[in-house]
Design a protein around this motif. Structure first.
Motif, mmCIF file in Angstrom:
data_model
loop_
_atom_site.group_PDB
_atom_site.id
_atom_site.type_symbol
_atom_site.label_atom_id
_atom_site.label_comp_id
_atom_site.label_asym_id
_atom_site.label_seq_id
_atom_site.Cartn_x
_atom_site.Cartn_y
_atom_site.Cartn_z
ATOM 1 N N ALA A 45 10.349 -1.975 41.024
ATOM 2 C CA ALA A 45 10.841 -0.805 42.215
ATOM 3 C C ALA A 45 9.700 -0.071 42.115
ATOM 4 N N LYS A 46 9.592 0.957 43.179
ATOM 5 C CA LYS A 46 8.934 2.082 43.422
ATOM 6 C C LYS A 46 9.683 2.975 42.296
ATOM 7 N N PRO A 47 8.751 3.578 41.473
ATOM 8 C CA PRO A 47 9.530 4.295 40.498
ATOM 9 C C PRO A 47 9.978 5.697 40.877
ATOM 10 N N VAL A 48 10.715 5.526 41.856
ATOM 11 C CA VAL A 48 11.559 6.967 42.391
ATOM 12 C C VAL A 48 13.088 6.495 42.662
ATOM 13 N N LEU A 49 13.777 7.285 41.993
ATOM 14 C CA LEU A 49 15.466 6.874 42.257
ATOM 15 C C LEU A 49 15.961 7.459 43.354
ATOM 16 N N ASP A 50 16.724 6.513 43.999
ATOM 17 C CA ASP A 50 17.485 6.890 45.204
ATOM 18 C C ASP A 50 19.049 7.339 44.654
ATOM 19 N N VAL A 51 19.290 8.691 44.988
ATOM 20 C CA VAL A 51 20.393 9.225 44.611
ATOM 21 C C VAL A 51 21.361 9.653 45.924
ATOM 22 N N CYS A 52 22.636 9.227 45.942
ATOM 23 C CA CYS A 52 23.188 9.797 47.215
ATOM 24 C C CYS A 52 24.604 10.386 46.622
ATOM 25 N N VAL A 53 24.539 11.687 47.439
ATOM 26 C CA VAL A 53 25.898 12.155 47.226
ATOM 27 C C VAL A 53 26.923 11.903 48.375
ATOM 28 N N VAL A 54 28.234 11.318 47.847
ATOM 29 C CA VAL A 54 29.009 10.688 49.071
ATOM 30 C C VAL A 54 30.101 11.581 49.203
ATOM 31 N N LEU A 55 30.370 11.865 50.420
ATOM 32 C CA LEU A 55 31.530 12.844 51.040
ATOM 33 C C LEU A 55 32.514 12.137 51.513
ATOM 34 N N ASP A 56 33.596 12.774 51.452
ATOM 35 C CA ASP A 56 34.924 12.143 52.173
ATOM 36 C C ASP A 56 34.890 12.460 53.599
ATOM 37 N N SER A 57 34.084 13.663 53.981
ATOM 38 C CA SER A 57 34.062 14.040 55.325
ATOM 39 C C SER A 57 32.740 14.894 55.843
ATOM 40 N N PRO A 58 32.283 14.926 56.869
ATOM 41 C CA PRO A 58 30.913 15.590 57.168
ATOM 42 C C PRO A 58 31.425 17.180 57.142
ATOM 43 N N ASP A 59 32.727 17.366 57.254
ATOM 44 C CA ASP A 59 32.781 18.937 56.999
ATOM 45 C C ASP A 59 32.710 19.589 55.626
ATOM 46 N N GLN A 60 32.498 18.579 54.791
ATOM 47 C CA GLN A 60 32.089 18.957 53.388
ATOM 48 C C GLN A 60 30.513 19.447 53.093
ATOM 49 N N LEU A 61 29.777 18.935 54.233
ATOM 50 C CA LEU A 61 28.282 19.064 54.069
ATOM 51 C C LEU A 61 27.891 20.527 53.970
ATOM 52 N N PRO A 62 28.220 21.424 54.735
ATOM 53 C CA PRO A 62 27.975 22.889 54.340
ATOM 54 C C PRO A 62 28.102 23.353 52.920
ATOM 55 N N THR A 63 29.289 22.974 52.299
ATOM 56 C CA THR A 63 29.632 23.344 51.018
ATOM 57 C C THR A 63 28.857 22.355 49.949
ATOM 58 N N ALA A 64 28.661 21.513 50.240
ATOM 59 C CA ALA A 64 27.677 20.523 49.421
ATOM 60 C C ALA A 64 26.014 21.194 49.604
ATOM 61 N N VAL A 65 25.652 21.462 50.604
ATOM 62 C CA VAL A 65 24.352 22.234 50.605
ATOM 63 C C VAL A 65 24.413 23.691 49.891
ATOM 64 N N CYS A 66 25.151 24.260 50.047
ATOM 65 C CA CYS A 66 25.388 25.737 49.214
ATOM 66 C C CYS A 66 25.407 25.403 47.954
ATOM 67 N N ARG A 67 26.170 24.360 47.201
ATOM 68 C CA ARG A 67 26.150 23.926 45.914
ATOM 69 C C ARG A 67 25.152 23.541 45.092
ATOM 70 N N LEU A 68 24.042 22.780 46.240
ATOM 71 C CA LEU A 68 23.134 22.216 45.667
ATOM 72 C C LEU A 68 21.907 23.031 45.657
ATOM 73 N N ALA A 69 21.782 24.099 46.456
ATOM 74 C CA ALA A 69 20.666 25.037 46.532
ATOM 75 C C ALA A 69 20.482 25.742 45.393
#
Length: 168
Positions: A45-69
């Motif tokens: 592989a290319k030596p870069v990991l692909d990591v996905c955060v999987v949410l139940d709803s797109p409405d959770q995205l703003p919260t995820a963005v705030c928590r990852l910042a």
């Protein structure tokens, strides 16, 4: 330059470290998946990991963005999914956010899971990747396009209808 390296047994360990860090920040919001070639044992592989955060709803995205910042992740958005600039230090990785029912995520997980249980396919895919990385050394689009038929064959076996975007 496209760099393909042999499978590194440290990749799952690096993913576990990232997953634990992300999970602590997300406080139970969604789940974290390791996708792409680094998620498949014995696959070059290319030596870069692909990591996905999987949410139940797109409405959770703003919260995820705030928590990852606070971890240093900067949100970029996306046409059909959301990506982030990752903070310096730590394992090389890409971070994206998808909803659990997004077809690209579903197909990426099916593709990953298929490869994890088919070592002959993993060997054939690794050979193809080395060959194409040499042929398309500085042409990422050519490299990706040339893998498409192989990936499409695997995806068709899994019952998915599109090529996974995260296949690296």
């Amino acid at each position: 330059m496209i760099e393909i390296v042999p499978y590194d047994p440290a990749w799952p360990v690096h993913f576990a470290t990232l997953r634990d860090r992300l999970a602590a920040a997300l406080c139970g919001l969604g789940r974290i998946e390791h996708v792409g070639s680094t998620a498949v044992p014995d696959l070059a592989a290319k030596p870069v990991l692909d990591v996905c955060v999987v949410l139940d709803s797109p409405d959770q995205l703003p919260t995820a963005v705030c928590r990852l910042a606070p971890l240093g992740y900067r949100h970029h958005g996306g046409a059909d999914w959301d990506s982030f600039t990752v903070p310096p230090g730590g394992p090389a990785h890409r971070l994206s956010v998808w909803t659990a029912d997004h077809p690209t995520l579903v197909q990426s997980l099916a593709y990953r899971d298929y490869l994890r249980t088919h070592p002959d396919t993993v060997r054939a895919y690794a050979e193809l990747k080395y060959y194409l990385a040499d042929r398309f050394r500085d042409d990422r689009a050519g490299y990706a396009a040339s893998k498409a038929a192989f990936i499409a064959r695997i995806v068709s076996v899994t019952g998915s209808s599109q090529t996974p975007a995260a296949a690296s």
